[in-house]
Design a protein around this motif. Structure first.
Motif, PDB file in Angstrom:
ATOM      1  N   GLU A   1       0.833  -1.198   0.000  1.00  0.00           N
ATOM      2  CA  GLU A   1       0.000   0.000   0.000  1.00  0.00           C
ATOM      3  C   GLU A   1       0.865   1.244   0.000  1.00  0.00           C
ATOM      4  N   GLY A   2       0.415   2.290  -0.718  1.00  0.00           N
ATOM      5  CA  GLY A   2       1.131   3.546  -0.753  1.00  0.00           C
ATOM      6  C   GLY A   2       2.230   3.607  -1.798  1.00  0.00           C
ATOM      7  N   ARG A   3       2.484   2.534  -2.451  1.00  0.00           N
ATOM      8  CA  ARG A   3       3.514   2.506  -3.490  1.00  0.00           C
ATOM      9  C   ARG A   3       2.869   2.416  -4.857  1.00  0.00           C
ATOM     10  N   THR A   4       3.588   2.920  -5.845  1.00  0.00           N
ATOM     11  CA  THR A   4       3.236   2.655  -7.230  1.00  0.00           C
ATOM     12  C   THR A   4       4.379   1.851  -7.824  1.00  0.00           C
ATOM     13  N   TYR A   5       4.084   1.180  -8.914  1.00  0.00           N
ATOM     14  CA  TYR A   5       5.075   0.326  -9.559  1.00  0.00           C
ATOM     15  C   TYR A   5       5.143   0.687 -11.028  1.00  0.00           C
ATOM     16  N   ARG A   6       6.330   1.010 -11.488  1.00  0.00           N
ATOM     17  CA  ARG A   6       6.565   1.238 -12.910  1.00  0.00           C
ATOM     18  C   ARG A   6       7.097  -0.072 -13.473  1.00  0.00           C
ATOM     19  N   VAL A   7       6.405  -0.632 -14.436  1.00  0.00           N
ATOM     20  CA  VAL A   7       6.866  -1.844 -15.094  1.00  0.00           C
ATOM     21  C   VAL A   7       7.363  -1.420 -16.476  1.00  0.00           C
ATOM     22  N   TYR A   8       8.675  -1.418 -16.636  1.00  0.00           N
ATOM     23  CA  TYR A   8       9.296  -1.023 -17.896  1.00  0.00           C
ATOM     24  C   TYR A   8       9.227  -2.209 -18.854  1.00  0.00           C
ATOM     25  N   VAL A   9       8.700  -1.949 -20.056  1.00  0.00           N
ATOM     26  CA  VAL A   9       8.481  -3.007 -21.033  1.00  0.00           C
ATOM     27  C   VAL A   9       8.870  -2.547 -22.431  1.00  0.00           C
ATOM     28  N   SER A  10       8.826  -3.477 -23.361  1.00  0.00           N
ATOM     29  CA  SER A  10       9.067  -3.218 -24.775  1.00  0.00           C
ATOM     30  C   SER A  10       8.266  -4.227 -25.579  1.00  0.00           C
ATOM     31  N   LEU A  11       7.832  -3.819 -26.760  1.00  0.00           N
ATOM     32  CA  LEU A  11       7.161  -4.776 -27.642  1.00  0.00           C
ATOM     33  C   LEU A  11       8.104  -5.917 -28.038  1.00  0.00           C
ATOM     34  N   ALA A  12       9.411  -5.690 -27.926  1.00  0.00           N
ATOM     35  CA  ALA A  12      10.382  -6.738 -28.241  1.00  0.00           C
ATOM     36  C   ALA A  12      10.251  -7.933 -27.303  1.00  0.00           C
ATOM     37  N   MET A  13       9.592  -7.742 -26.155  1.00  0.00           N
ATOM     38  CA  MET A  13       9.352  -8.850 -25.214  1.00  0.00           C
ATOM     39  C   MET A  13       8.343  -9.837 -25.784  1.00  0.00           C
ATOM     40  N   GLY A  14       7.596  -9.399 -26.760  1.00  0.00           N
ATOM     41  CA  GLY A  14       6.542 -10.223 -27.336  1.00  0.00           C
ATOM     42  C   GLY A  14       5.177  -9.680 -26.937  1.00  0.00           C
ATOM     43  N   ARG A  15       4.275  -9.717 -27.853  1.00  0.00           N
ATOM     44  CA  ARG A  15       2.944  -9.136 -27.622  1.00  0.00           C
ATOM     45  C   ARG A  15       2.188  -9.824 -26.491  1.00  0.00           C
ATOM     46  N   ASP A  16       2.342 -11.134 -26.355  1.00  0.00           N
ATOM     47  CA  ASP A  16       1.629 -11.840 -25.278  1.00  0.00           C
ATOM     48  C   ASP A  16       2.107 -11.371 -23.909  1.00  0.00           C
ATOM     49  N   VAL A  17       3.409 -11.156 -23.763  1.00  0.00           N
ATOM     50  CA  VAL A  17       3.953 -10.692 -22.488  1.00  0.00           C
ATOM     51  C   VAL A  17       3.455  -9.276 -22.199  1.00  0.00           C
ATOM     52  N   VAL A  18       3.495  -8.411 -23.204  1.00  0.00           N
ATOM     53  CA  VAL A  18       3.018  -7.030 -23.019  1.00  0.00           C
ATOM     54  C   VAL A  18       1.537  -7.041 -22.644  1.00  0.00           C
ATOM     55  N   ARG A  19       0.759  -7.888 -23.310  1.00  0.00           N
ATOM     56  CA  ARG A  19      -0.669  -8.014 -22.969  1.00  0.00           C
ATOM     57  C   ARG A  19      -0.856  -8.435 -21.513  1.00  0.00           C
ATOM     58  N   ASP A  20      -0.052  -9.384 -21.052  1.00  0.00           N
ATOM     59  CA  ASP A  20      -0.153  -9.841 -19.663  1.00  0.00           C
ATOM     60  C   ASP A  20       0.177  -8.724 -18.678  1.00  0.00           C
ATOM     61  N   VAL A  21       1.211  -7.940 -18.983  1.00  0.00           N
ATOM     62  CA  VAL A  21       1.578  -6.820 -18.111  1.00  0.00           C
ATOM     63  C   VAL A  21       0.467  -5.773 -18.102  1.00  0.00           C
ATOM     64  N   LEU A  22      -0.110  -5.486 -19.261  1.00  0.00           N
ATOM     65  CA  LEU A  22      -1.222  -4.528 -19.327  1.00  0.00           C
ATOM     66  C   LEU A  22      -2.430  -5.042 -18.554  1.00  0.00           C
ATOM     67  N   ALA A  23      -2.673  -6.343 -18.582  1.00  0.00           N
ATOM     68  CA  ALA A  23      -3.781  -6.916 -17.808  1.00  0.00           C
ATOM     69  C   ALA A  23      -3.541  -6.728 -16.313  1.00  0.00           C
ATOM     70  N   MET A  24      -2.287  -6.901 -15.869  1.00  0.00           N
ATOM     71  CA  MET A  24      -1.966  -6.648 -14.454  1.00  0.00           C
ATOM     72  C   MET A  24      -2.236  -5.186 -14.105  1.00  0.00           C
ATOM     73  N   ALA A  25      -1.866  -4.288 -15.019  1.00  0.00           N
ATOM     74  CA  ALA A  25      -2.070  -2.857 -14.767  1.00  0.00           C
ATOM     75  C   ALA A  25      -3.551  -2.489 -14.742  1.00  0.00           C
ATOM     76  N   MET A  26      -4.362  -3.186 -15.532  1.00  0.00           N
ATOM     77  CA  MET A  26      -5.808  -2.943 -15.477  1.00  0.00           C
ATOM     78  C   MET A  26      -6.374  -3.397 -14.137  1.00  0.00           C
ATOM     79  N   ALA A  27      -5.806  -4.452 -13.581  1.00  0.00           N
ATOM     80  CA  ALA A  27      -6.306  -5.004 -12.322  1.00  0.00           C
ATOM     81  C   ALA A  27      -5.845  -4.202 -11.104  1.00  0.00           C
ATOM     82  N   ASP A  28      -4.777  -3.427 -11.248  1.00  0.00           N
ATOM     83  CA  ASP A  28      -4.225  -2.680 -10.109  1.00  0.00           C
ATOM     84  C   ASP A  28      -3.747  -1.319 -10.599  1.00  0.00           C
TER      85      ASP A  28
END
Length: 103
Positions: A15-42
């Motif tokens: 609680e009280g923290r934010t998290y920056r998740v640094y990403v790139s499309l080079a990681m693969g679209r499925d991975v980026v989608r998963d990270v974006l889904a986490m960001a939608m949830a929190d």
């Protein structure tokens, strides 16, 4: 700030923290989608790209990401922040940086 490879299951919850998740499309679209889904949830998770792909505008890049970053009720926070990559010394992705009370 805490920097390092993203743990399985996403960033730790604090609680009280934010998290920056640094990403790139080079990681693969499925991975980026998963990270974006986490960001939608929190809303404390902000997904950060260094820039847009060559030949793309910021608008077209975000339009391409839109189906992955919003589901009608929730929206992921997405940033394009080259200075953030330098400030947090991010050289490889994914990296999670925890910030106390800031974006």
């Amino acid at each position: 700030a805490l920097g390092g490879p993203m743990p399985a299951g996403g960033p730790p919850v604090d609680e009280g923290r934010t998290y920056r998740v640094y990403v790139s499309l080079a990681m693969g679209r499925d991975v980026v989608r998963d990270v974006l889904a986490m960001a939608m949830a929190d809303s404390r998770i902000h997904v950060v790209f260094r820039g847009v792909p060559p030949g793309e505008s910021a608008r077209s890049f975000l339009t391409m990401l839109r189906p992955w970053m919003a589901d009608g009720e929730r929206v992921a926070t997405v940033l394009i922040d080259p200075p953030g990559f330098r400030a947090d010394k991010v050289e490889t992705v994914p990296v999670v940086v925890a910030r106390d009370g800031q974006a």
